[in-house]
Design an enzyme around this catalytic site. Structure first.
Site, short mmCIF file in Angstrom:
data_model
loop_
_atom_site.label_atom_id
_atom_site.label_comp_id
_atom_site.label_asym_id
_atom_site.label_seq_id
_atom_site.Cartn_x
_atom_site.Cartn_y
_atom_site.Cartn_z
N ARG A 19 0.83 -1.22 0.00
CA ARG A 19 0.00 0.00 0.00
C ARG A 19 0.85 1.26 0.00
NH1 ARG A 19 -3.33 0.12 4.85
NH2 ARG A 19 -1.66 -1.14 5.68
N ASN A 37 -6.16 -2.96 2.37
CA ASN A 37 -6.05 -4.40 2.51
C ASN A 37 -7.45 -4.98 2.70
OD1 ASN A 37 -3.26 -4.43 2.40
ND2 ASN A 37 -3.00 -4.41 4.61
#
Length: 72
Positions: A19, A37
């Site tokens: 990320r 996520n």
């Protein structure tokens, strides 16, 4: 012209700074959006920006950062 894409990335993409890496690449390319996520181990992203920048970012995400193994 600004376009948007929703993508889901599977493979070894959690716990490898995926990320944060995606955010860095997006900022560098002038792409906005979010990355998160998911409980199933995948990563989802909503991306907005110029089509060429989005295409480039999606190609980068297809490889991922060191340590990641993108399956799809």
């Amino acid at each position: 012209m600004t376009v948007a894409r929703a993508i889901t990335v599977t493979g070894r993409v959690q716990g490898v700074f995926f990320r944060a890496w995606t955010q860095e690449q997006a900022e560098r390319l002038g792409v906005k959006g979010w990355v998160r996520n998911c409980p199933d181990g995948s990563v989802q992203a909503h991306l907005e920006g110029e089509e060429a920048a989005l295409n480039w970012l999606v190609d980068l995400i297809g490889v991922g950062p060191p340590g990641a193994r993108v399956a799809k």
